[in-house]
Scaffold this motif. Structure first.
Motif, PDB file in Angstrom:
ATOM      1  N   GLU A   1      -1.071   5.445   2.237  1.00  0.00           N
ATOM      2  CA  GLU A   1      -2.265   4.683   1.898  1.00  0.00           C
ATOM      3  C   GLU A   1      -2.655   3.747   3.040  1.00  0.00           C
ATOM      4  O   GLU A   1      -3.845   3.564   3.333  1.00  0.00           O
ATOM      5  CB  GLU A   1      -2.029   3.881   0.616  1.00  0.00           C
ATOM      6  CG  GLU A   1      -1.834   4.722  -0.626  1.00  0.00           C
ATOM      7  CD  GLU A   1      -0.413   5.222  -0.807  1.00  0.00           C
ATOM      8  OE1 GLU A   1      -0.127   5.797  -1.850  1.00  0.00           O
ATOM      9  OE2 GLU A   1       0.413   5.037   0.116  1.00  0.00           O
TER      10      GLU A   1
ATOM     11  N   ILE B   1      -4.951  12.531  -1.179  1.00  0.00           N
ATOM     12  CA  ILE B   1      -4.733  12.366   0.262  1.00  0.00           C
ATOM     13  C   ILE B   1      -5.419  13.491   1.031  1.00  0.00           C
ATOM     14  O   ILE B   1      -6.111  13.260   2.039  1.00  0.00           O
ATOM     15  CB  ILE B   1      -3.229  12.327   0.592  1.00  0.00           C
ATOM     16  CG1 ILE B   1      -2.567  11.071   0.026  1.00  0.00           C
ATOM     17  CG2 ILE B   1      -3.020  12.403   2.109  1.00  0.00           C
ATOM     18  CD1 ILE B   1      -2.997   9.776   0.679  1.00  0.00           C
TER      19      ILE B   1
ATOM     20  N   PHE C   1       0.796  -1.222   0.000  1.00  0.00           N
ATOM     21  CA  PHE C   1       0.000   0.000   0.000  1.00  0.00           C
ATOM     22  C   PHE C   1       0.835   1.281   0.000  1.00  0.00           C
ATOM     23  O   PHE C   1       0.417   2.292  -0.540  1.00  0.00           O
ATOM     24  CB  PHE C   1      -0.925   0.025   1.223  1.00  0.00           C
ATOM     25  CG  PHE C   1      -2.091  -0.903   1.115  1.00  0.00           C
ATOM     26  CD1 PHE C   1      -3.161  -0.592   0.295  1.00  0.00           C
ATOM     27  CD2 PHE C   1      -2.129  -2.079   1.812  1.00  0.00           C
ATOM     28  CE1 PHE C   1      -4.248  -1.439   0.181  1.00  0.00           C
ATOM     29  CE2 PHE C   1      -3.209  -2.939   1.718  1.00  0.00           C
ATOM     30  CZ  PHE C   1      -4.266  -2.617   0.898  1.00  0.00           C
TER      31      PHE C   1
ATOM     32  N   LEU D   1      -4.432   3.876  -5.230  1.00  0.00           N
ATOM     33  CA  LEU D   1      -3.686   5.119  -5.061  1.00  0.00           C
ATOM     34  C   LEU D   1      -2.186   4.888  -5.199  1.00  0.00           C
ATOM     35  O   LEU D   1      -1.454   5.765  -5.661  1.00  0.00           O
ATOM     36  CB  LEU D   1      -4.014   5.739  -3.699  1.00  0.00           C
ATOM     37  CG  LEU D   1      -3.552   7.178  -3.446  1.00  0.00           C
ATOM     38  CD1 LEU D   1      -4.149   8.120  -4.473  1.00  0.00           C
ATOM     39  CD2 LEU D   1      -3.954   7.613  -2.038  1.00  0.00           C
ATOM     40  N   THR D   2      -1.726   3.710  -4.804  1.00  0.00           N
ATOM     41  CA  THR D   2      -0.292   3.414  -4.896  1.00  0.00           C
ATOM     42  C   THR D   2       0.189   3.352  -6.343  1.00  0.00           C
ATOM     43  O   THR D   2       1.395   3.424  -6.588  1.00  0.00           O
ATOM     44  CB  THR D   2       0.027   2.075  -4.213  1.00  0.00           C
ATOM     45  OG1 THR D   2      -0.687   1.030  -4.883  1.00  0.00           O
ATOM     46  CG2 THR D   2      -0.349   2.100  -2.749  1.00  0.00           C
TER      47      THR D   2
ATOM     48  N   TRP E   1      -1.588  12.495  -6.311  1.00  0.00           N
ATOM     49  CA  TRP E   1      -1.527  11.679  -5.092  1.00  0.00           C
ATOM     50  C   TRP E   1      -1.725  12.573  -3.862  1.00  0.00           C
ATOM     51  O   TRP E   1      -2.530  12.260  -2.976  1.00  0.00           O
ATOM     52  CB  TRP E   1      -0.178  10.963  -5.038  1.00  0.00           C
ATOM     53  CG  TRP E   1       0.056  10.116  -3.834  1.00  0.00           C
ATOM     54  CD1 TRP E   1      -0.307   8.805  -3.653  1.00  0.00           C
ATOM     55  CD2 TRP E   1       0.728  10.511  -2.626  1.00  0.00           C
ATOM     56  NE1 TRP E   1       0.100   8.371  -2.418  1.00  0.00           N
ATOM     57  CE2 TRP E   1       0.731   9.392  -1.766  1.00  0.00           C
ATOM     58  CE3 TRP E   1       1.320  11.694  -2.191  1.00  0.00           C
ATOM     59  CZ2 TRP E   1       1.312   9.425  -0.503  1.00  0.00           C
ATOM     60  CZ3 TRP E   1       1.891  11.725  -0.932  1.00  0.00           C
ATOM     61  CH2 TRP E   1       1.886  10.613  -0.100  1.00  0.00           C
TER      62      TRP E   1
ATOM     63  N   ALA F   1      -7.136   2.725  -1.572  1.00  0.00           N
ATOM     64  CA  ALA F   1      -5.743   2.941  -1.188  1.00  0.00           C
ATOM     65  C   ALA F   1      -4.805   2.127  -2.076  1.00  0.00           C
ATOM     66  O   ALA F   1      -3.725   2.592  -2.461  1.00  0.00           O
ATOM     67  CB  ALA F   1      -5.541   2.571   0.280  1.00  0.00           C
TER      68      ALA F   1
END
Length: 287
Positions: A15, A69, A11, A56-57, A65, A53
């Protein structure tokens, strides 16, 4: 420990914070949220942080990004006010007020009960800059291409916010101005009425005192500036001083909230610090 390492590798640290937060809220809703309207929808909402999450990586854009967040942090705070009163129906301000008296907080706040208009004005302006302090530091670091430092800032500040939100679940507490009756109304300068109204109306969560997130994140931002860009302290320290003082002057926090922020700051540093970033891009010297 090995499973935690694997989770971090899958992650990423930032994340993983939201996975941890989403799972924590989901468990609390399952165990204690019988009276929360739309309980299972809230559980699904927070469990959805896990696949989100993971996706998102895979983002290639660092700025996107960072934006996501920040949106997640705002969303967590904004939605908590919709279920916290049912999830934790017993408010804690009576106990917090008693603890505040026990440590001498009432005496401190009485001494600040009739502040001069100039101090009220400076404090409300400084208090209103709260969310912009880490953003301004991020921009300053970006101009110097300190990308590891920016990631460190996002993880540490994001983690600090989520820790404070879990604190609100443990001690849902109204601020003094919503709980006590004051003999004297605050009088400030020309900006005070407008800024005070905006702060009052823009507060999606009312029971958000313990710990003082304003104190937490301001201290963490100052610490990051000390590590990575001490030049920023020239403007950051004065704003931070009046911002934290303003939590008491403006009657937004109990004194004990500021005291409670200290162990939360230390916990955030313990959990979310990034020694690699500090080694690669700090110390900042005077630059």
């Amino acid at each position: 420990m090995e499973s935690l390492r694997r989770a971090v590798s899958v992650f990423g640290r930032a994340e993983l914070l939201f996975v941890w937060y989403g799972l924590t809220i989901s468990v609390l809703l399952v165990l204690h949220g019988q009276t929360v309207p739309g309980r299972w929808l809230w559980v699904l909402f927070h469990l959805a942080f896990i696949p989100a999450a993971w996706r998102l990586t895979h983002l290639r854009s660092a700025w996107l990004w960072c934006l996501i967040i920040m949106v997640w942090v705002i969303t967590c705070f904004s939605t908590m006010g919709l279920y916290i009163a049912d999830l934790v129906p017993e408010p804690m301000q009576w106990d917090v007020h008693a603890l505040n008296q026990a440590i001498g907080g009432d005496a401190i706040q009485r001494a600040l009960s009739r502040p001069p208009a100039w101090l009220v004005e400076v404090c409300v302006i400084s208090y209103s800059t709260f969310y912009f302090l880490p953003l301004a530091l991020t921009i300053a670091l970006a101009r110097r291409r300190k990308w590891l430092a920016i990631r460190h800032l996002i993880v540490l500040i994001g983690g600090g916010f989520l820790l404070s939100y879990l604190g609100y679940l443990c001690w849902p507490t109204l601020p003094p101005y919503r709980y006590l009756v004051f003999d004297d109304a605050l009088v400030g300068g020309p900006l005070f009425p407008t800024l005070d109204r905006w702060l009052f109306e823009g507060e999606p969560l009312r029971q958000d005192c313990m710990p003082s997130g304003h104190t937490m994140m301001t201290v963490l931002t100052v610490w990051l500036a000390w590590i990575y860009s001490r030049r920023q302290l020239l403007w950051l320290l004065p704003l931070s001083f009046f911002l934290i003082l303003g939590t008491l002057v403006l009657r937004y926090h109990w004194f004990v909230d500021l005291v409670a922020a200290i162990p939360f700051v230390l916990l955030a540093l313990y959990l979310f610090d990034d020694p690699l970033a500090r080694r690669e891009e700090g110390p900042a010297g005077v630059s």
